[in-house]
Write an enzyme that holds these catalytic residues in place. Structure first.
Site, short mmCIF file in Angstrom:
data_model
loop_
_atom_site.label_atom_id
_atom_site.label_comp_id
_atom_site.label_asym_id
_atom_site.label_seq_id
_atom_site.Cartn_x
_atom_site.Cartn_y
_atom_site.Cartn_z
N TYR A 59 -16.69 -15.19 29.94
CA TYR A 59 -17.29 -15.75 28.74
C TYR A 59 -16.27 -15.76 27.53
O TYR A 59 -15.36 -15.65 27.78
CB TYR A 59 -18.35 -15.13 28.29
CG TYR A 59 -19.76 -15.09 28.88
CD1 TYR A 59 -20.45 -16.32 28.68
CD2 TYR A 59 -20.47 -15.09 29.95
CE1 TYR A 59 -21.02 -16.33 29.06
CE2 TYR A 59 -21.57 -14.87 30.65
CZ TYR A 59 -22.28 -15.98 29.79
OH TYR A 59 -23.61 -16.06 30.66
N GLU A 61 -17.70 -18.68 25.15
CA GLU A 61 -18.16 -19.52 24.42
C GLU A 61 -17.11 -20.28 23.00
O GLU A 61 -16.37 -19.40 22.71
CB GLU A 61 -19.69 -19.03 23.10
CG GLU A 61 -20.92 -19.15 25.04
CD GLU A 61 -21.17 -17.48 25.22
OE1 GLU A 61 -20.11 -17.06 25.19
OE2 GLU A 61 -22.08 -17.41 25.84
N ASP A 204 -19.86 -44.94 31.86
CA ASP A 204 -19.54 -43.32 32.98
C ASP A 204 -18.87 -43.78 33.56
O ASP A 204 -19.36 -44.37 34.43
CB ASP A 204 -21.04 -43.30 32.45
CG ASP A 204 -21.29 -42.75 33.82
OD1 ASP A 204 -20.47 -41.59 34.43
OD2 ASP A 204 -22.23 -41.83 34.62
N THR A 230 -17.67 -37.77 35.86
CA THR A 230 -17.22 -35.96 37.02
C THR A 230 -15.87 -36.30 37.45
O THR A 230 -15.24 -36.87 36.57
CB THR A 230 -18.45 -36.52 37.54
OG1 THR A 230 -18.64 -37.31 38.18
CG2 THR A 230 -19.90 -35.93 37.62
N LYS A 233 -15.43 -36.89 41.81
CA LYS A 233 -15.27 -38.58 42.95
C LYS A 233 -13.42 -38.68 43.07
O LYS A 233 -13.83 -37.96 43.99
CB LYS A 233 -16.81 -38.50 42.25
CG LYS A 233 -18.02 -38.51 41.71
CD LYS A 233 -18.83 -39.84 41.95
CE LYS A 233 -20.05 -38.88 41.17
NZ LYS A 233 -20.90 -38.65 40.41
N ARG A 239 -16.28 -29.69 41.25
CA ARG A 239 -17.93 -30.24 40.84
C ARG A 239 -17.02 -29.89 39.05
O ARG A 239 -17.19 -28.91 38.95
CB ARG A 239 -18.52 -29.72 41.08
CG ARG A 239 -19.13 -30.61 42.39
CD ARG A 239 -20.47 -29.96 43.08
NE ARG A 239 -20.07 -30.13 43.75
CZ ARG A 239 -20.36 -31.99 44.15
NH1 ARG A 239 -21.32 -32.66 43.31
NH2 ARG A 239 -19.97 -32.29 45.74
#
Ligand code: DSN
Length: 454
Positions: A59, A61, A204, A230, A233, A239
């Site tokens: 973790y 954050e 985008d 993203t 692609k 991902r």
């Protein structure tokens, strides 16, 4: 028994043969088929190694050196590396590599620069735009006032319409980007329009970021304030997503980078996926190598060769060709709503593409009149123009076979039964079987992963 002797150090095939066998089946499906969905790709073993790494345990954050939890020295290092690589590759002063995927990245942009109820503009979804650019069922049209713009009959963005709508509606944010658009994006013109009306301009580039890095598509960097993409692609990573802020964006709003970072965390997300970040760093490292440029250009060469072959074999393409990695086949010559027949028939021939709306589609998004296909994954696999010529011939053969035999019923209540009959009949269709045989032979010559163990 210690954990060392129980689950912790055993391979998946021993601890969970059920999931292991499903993964093996997926490797098999990919190996024996041609992946032609233009938003998909095949990542390297190195990307898979990072994605499957122990960073999934952590973790973190916050941002590098500003974390809420301890033990983050390595997470800091890998995230800082991903950020540096992203900045260098795109030539931008700021990058956030934490968005979980494309839609959350776009949501963060709204959160950073708009207030609920503000007007936003983006390419209409049936004209090829993305859900998050203002489509009516998405948060982007529920929380904001969406004014969509369209494409012209030739498939290109109608810049005159964009300018007129922008001056009439004074949007806070203008999007450029699409999921089904085959021409170069007019970044410069859209950037000018955004400046004329005082809007932020966000590009985008999820579909084309690999092409931009590789020099096979114009970059939006000089014209956009914000860029989202993203990473899975044409960029060929895991991902995930990134948000970049340009020099132009910082000049317009010196707080833009902070606004974006705060929108991602704590605005919308909790702990970043460090395993994903480490795999993004690997993919960006791969994209810095000279052969990535070659790859990006080959994607486009392959796509042009595929488009030429499809047209030579009698199919109509939206915009009569392509400038990028993607092609849209217009099936309206055979009636409306033919996309589902082509997608499912080609699935049986081990060619994967997707049904898609075409501009001014006479049918619905669920039963659209087109299909979308592209070349990022097959290019990774090593296929070139010669193979694309063949694939174009095979796809055209299956399109003609199914679209001349099957028509979507006008009466919606008959569709289910009609599709059941179609699905049963295509299993024994000899044309589809013949194409599948050809695909299997071709796939043997271009093997996928050699060393994956499940
Ligand atoms: N689902 C993606 C695509 O296929 O283009 C867009 O988000």
């Amino acid at each position: 028994m210690s954990n060392q002797e129980t689950f912790l150090n055993k391979p998946i095939k021993e601890t969970d043969p059920q999931v292991s066998s499903i993964i093996k089946k997926e490797i098999d499906r990919m190996s024996h088929g041609l992946e032609m969905i233009p938003s998909e790709n095949v990542v390297s073993l190195a990307v898979l190694n990072a994605l499957g790494s122990v960073f999934t345990n952590k973790y973190s954050e916050g941002y590098p050196r500003k974390r809420y939890y301890g033990g983050n020295e390595n997470a800091d290092e890998v995230e800082a590396l991903a950020i540096e690589r992203a900045k260098k590759l795109f030539g931008v002063p700021h990058a956030n590599v934490q968005p979980y995927s494309g839609s959350p990245a776009n949501m963060a942009v709204y959160f950073a620069v708009c207030n609920p109820g503000d007007t936003v503009m983006g390419q209409n979804l049936p004209d090829g735009g993305h859900l998050t650019h203002g489509w009516k069922v998405n948060f982007s049209a529920k929380f904001y006032k969406s004014v969509p713009y369209h494409v012209k009959p030739n498939g290109c963005i109608d810049i005159d319409e964009v300018r007129k709508l922008a001056h009439e509606n004074k949007p806070k944010l203008i999007w450029c980007g699409a999921t089904a658009y085959v021409r170069e994006f007019p970044f410069e013109e859209l950037g000018k329009i955004a400046d004329e009306v005082g809007a932020y301009f966000a590009a985008d580039v999820a579909h084309i970021s690999g092409l931009i890095i590789g020099g096979a598509h114009k970059s939006p960097v000089p014209y956009a304030d914000i860029i989202t993409t993203t990473t899975h692609k044409t960029l060929r990573g895991p991902r995930g997503a990134m948000i970049l802020v340009t020099e132009k964006g910082l000049k317009k709003d010196p707080e833009l980078a902070d606004k974006i970072d705060r929108a991602v965390f704590p605005g919308l997300q909790g702990g970043p996926h460090d395993h994903q970040t480490s795999a993004i760093a690997v993919a960006l490292g791969e994209a810095m190598k000279p052969d990535f440029k070659e790859y990006a250009h080959q994607i486009v060469k392959n796509c042009k060769a595929l488009a030429a072959s499809l047209m030579k074999h009698g199919l109509k393409l939206v915009s009569d060709g392509t400038d990028n990695h993607m092609i849209l086949i217009d099936l309206t010559a055979y009636g409306k709503g033919g996309g589902i027949f082509v997608q499912e028939a080609l699935d049986h021939a081990n060619i994967t593409l997707n049904k898609n709306t075409i501009p001014a589609d006479p049918s619905s998004p669920f039963y659209p009149s087109g299909v979308r296909l592209g070349t990022p994954a097959t290019t990774t696999r090593g296929l070139k123009e010669k193979e694309m010529e063949l694939i174009g011939e095979w796809v055209a053969k299956v399109v003609k076979e199914v679209c001349s035999k099957y028509k979507l019923p006008e009466d919606k209540t008959q569709i289910k039964e009609y599709l059941a009959k179609f699905r049963s009949e295509i299993k024994s269709n000899s044309t589809i079987a013949e194409v599948k045989g050809n695909v299997l032979e071709l796939c043997k010559k271009f093997p996928l992963y050699k060393t994956l163990v499940y």
